[in-house]
Design an enzyme around this catalytic site. Sequence first.
Site: not given
Lengths: 462, 91
Positions: A390-391
């Site tokens: 995600n990040d």
Amino acid sequence: MDQIIQLAYLLAAISFILGLKFLSSPETAAHGMLLSQGGMFIAIVATLLYNGVVSYGLILGGIVVGSAVGAIMATKLQMTDMPQMVALLNGFGGLASALVAGAEFFRSQANLTPYPMVTIALTLLIGLVTLTGSLVAFAKLQELMRGAPIIFPFQHGMNLLFFLATLGLIASLAITPTATPVFWALIVIASILGVLVVIPIGGGDMPVVISLLNSYSGMAAAASGFILNNNVLIISGSLVGSAGIILSQLMCKAMNRSLTNVLFAGFGQVNTPSKPVSSQGKPQGTPEEVQSCSPEEAAAFFKKAKSVIIVPGYGMAVAQAQHSVKELASYLGDQGTDVRYAIHPVAGRMPGHMNVLLAEANVPYDQLIDMDEINEDFPETDITLVIGANDVVNPAADTDPDSPIYGMPILHVDQSKRVMVLKRSMKPGFAGIQNPLFFKKNTMMIFGDAKGTIDQIANALK
Amino acid sequence: MLIFSITLFVLATFLGYELISKVPPLLHTPLMSGANAISGITIVGAILAAGSGESNLSAILGFLAVIFATINLVGGFMVTRRMLLMFKKQK
């Protein structure tokens, strides 16, 4: 005899240096480690021959018990649990050094001068901080406790107070080594300090914490070398100490954050996942606002793809999806699609986590490409498949100066022709940061369990 | 003696820094577990404490130190080997 023992220690130190040197290539790494094992064996045998060693019962008993436990742990271990294992081993290393310091204290308490007393106390301090800090890291990774940072008022002040207290106790011991209660107080305070320094650090920052604890365990061994005036302990301990420091630096760089920020900022706490949702009036990024597709529809795109890059993240480890990923990649390879993997340095919970999982699933290591090397290839890539990351693929790191991860180097997956993101739900990642990638026109979300989804795509490609 | 020890410590740290900078990210996990195993060298200190045949508490602490140092090095080396054998090139 003493000369021969010293020579044996020198051999051991050389074997460790070569072992680390051979780790510079996957082709020589295994041989290098065998060499280091040989060196370790020589060091142990040489120490047994030392004339100060007169009784062997406890030693052999300890070696038998320790070998059995170590062997069982190493054999039974699931590769996905590797971060926990490394955390635990760090802790045990710290504990061993602390115990050596304790033994030395009680053996020579009556005639300790300030210098050996200080080395004993420092070894004890570093060793115990390593131990309890590692146990907290282990508990977070094993999900025995919440991964989120634990923050309370005056935390930094309190940590500082505990740290100053340990220094005070060490100074007091240097003056009066016979004060055993002070020694016990140091044990207690140092143990608490280890817990305090790790609890404010969030789960996603674990790669830094584990590297740092790795470094501490080496420093503890080196410190015990100062107690015993033992060169091989000092050399090997410092080698390990610098390894951990380099890794923590690399991990911090890969997150565009300073070590101080990782250790003290309680990252991920200010942006708890619930906040951005409730403060906006309506939930941000519900599945309706993004394009999603079914695994079968995804498979149709994969059939036409000439090039695919797979981006694994911690979610792949949680779903134990690495074998399914490899199967999907094989089918893609069979139809002539070029498949590679893009590895972000902080993907997962420890340095190199993704590489190990994919290697376990028999992915050849020349398909595992580091971030810097693969980033320019995304624009020519037909499909990028993001699995539980995600990040590290969040374009806000490039574009949104207000984002907490602004400036962090990311994988530019949004530049590829099509992005498919496997995700359980729209819940933001560990840092609680919304990901604009999910809302891009060329992005398709496939919701569900990563392993199940990949199996379905693979089945459709068979 | 102290100055000699510090010299060793500083030089070995620099050497370690040079060596480890060359380890590719691919092998960072085996590097950690391997380094971990190497820090099991504390067993040398543990053996000296456990085998001294002196005061009881000190010997018991030494015995415990031998156990944990051995877990560290046996577990560390075995797990590193398991991982390194998994890394294979494309056939």
